[in-house]
Design an enzyme around this catalytic site. Sequence first.
Site, PDB file in Angstrom:
ATOM      1  N   HIS A  86    -106.187  18.974  13.252  1.00 58.18           N
ATOM      2  CA  HIS A  86    -107.288  19.739  12.679  1.00 58.18           C
ATOM      3  C   HIS A  86    -106.799  20.875  11.787  1.00 58.18           C
ATOM      4  CE1 HIS A  86    -109.814  17.543  15.428  1.00 58.18           C
ATOM      5  NE2 HIS A  86    -109.214  18.062  16.482  1.00 58.18           N
ATOM      6  N   HIS A 113    -107.317  27.573   7.671  1.00 56.83           N
ATOM      7  CA  HIS A 113    -108.371  26.707   7.139  1.00 56.83           C
ATOM      8  C   HIS A 113    -108.215  26.709   5.626  1.00 56.83           C
ATOM      9  CE1 HIS A 113    -110.540  26.479  11.018  1.00 56.83           C
ATOM     10  NE2 HIS A 113    -110.107  27.722  11.171  1.00 56.83           N
ATOM     11  N   HIS A 137    -106.627  32.724  10.576  1.00 58.46           N
ATOM     12  CA  HIS A 137    -107.236  33.264  11.786  1.00 58.46           C
ATOM     13  C   HIS A 137    -106.140  33.563  12.814  1.00 58.46           C
ATOM     14  CE1 HIS A 137    -111.323  31.119  10.920  1.00 58.46           C
ATOM     15  NE2 HIS A 137    -111.127  32.185  10.167  1.00 58.46           N
TER      16      HIS A 137
END
Length: 347
Positions: A86, A113, A137
């Site tokens: 992911h 991301h 993050h």
Amino acid sequence: MMLLTLIFLQGFSHVLAANHGSHWTYAGPHGKEHWSDSYPDCSRQAQSPIDIQTKSVQHDPALPPVEPQGYQSPGDGAFTLLNNGHTVQMSLPQTMFLRGLPQTYVAVQLHFHWGSRGHAGGSEHLVNGESFPAELHVVHYNADSYANITEAKRQADGLAVLGIFIEVGDVANPAYDNILNQLKNIQYAGQKVSIPPFNVRELLPRQLGRYFRYNGSLTTPPCFESVLWTVFHQRVQISASQLERLQGGLYSTKAENSSPVPLADNYRAPQLLHERLVFSSFPVGPSAYSAGEIVAIVFGTLFVCLSIFLTFYFVVKRARAKRIREQKDVVFKSSSSRAASGDSHRP
């Protein structure tokens, strides 16, 4: 026998449900639109990310600067960099923690991301509708109240995440090379590599006292609403070639998969704010507006200044012309008086 069969079927259904629940993607039949089918929290009212509208942000002067502790010297132990299918995730030691928040939050991991090549977007949070190429993050858990992140992530005050916008600059950022140079070793899901520890503070913006703060959720399943978000106003810059390394060459599938799926566009769309408030640690001024708004403000200010200058110029010019006329009148009257006086003394 019937009872044993029922127990077996029930257990088998739980296994299937668990397997289905653990599988999610950003697109396709298990994509973002279907997360709530297996993870009900993903459809709740305090989800993340959000589009931060600066016109609605409330300034809270009591919000202190964020103070990372142990970030500059995280110890001698190696970091583990993982492609989990992911995102790219790096483990962090418990010697790293945050001050300046309501509790002491200990670091667990950081991840990214990003978008895909040729597309401007990639960040999860937006500011006035503007997205950025990528977002970092840094995840922490409330160590004052909970034993570990597994326990904390289900609690309302369990997690604190730092959000850092990443944009493209003119030069490479050496701090990010510590991670980006290793991506070639974790191209496929499940692959990981150990990397030497480095100064993690250099991944963050210089200004840690200017940020947006709100209560939200994890941006991926299970979407628990347990995150105190701190999204920094100042961006971090990396070079175009560094961004390309993040955007290309990684896959969300395992190495043995005959049809590898690129790992890109791993960001969630902004969620509705509902009744939540977004606070800022600084007065939100023109610097927080989009580029178009800044241009409009600059030209508007110039127009007002020019109007004031022209008005002042014409007022001064008119006053000066009036004084000249008055002086001419005085001279004319004085001359006329002297002429009349001279005529009266002639024989």
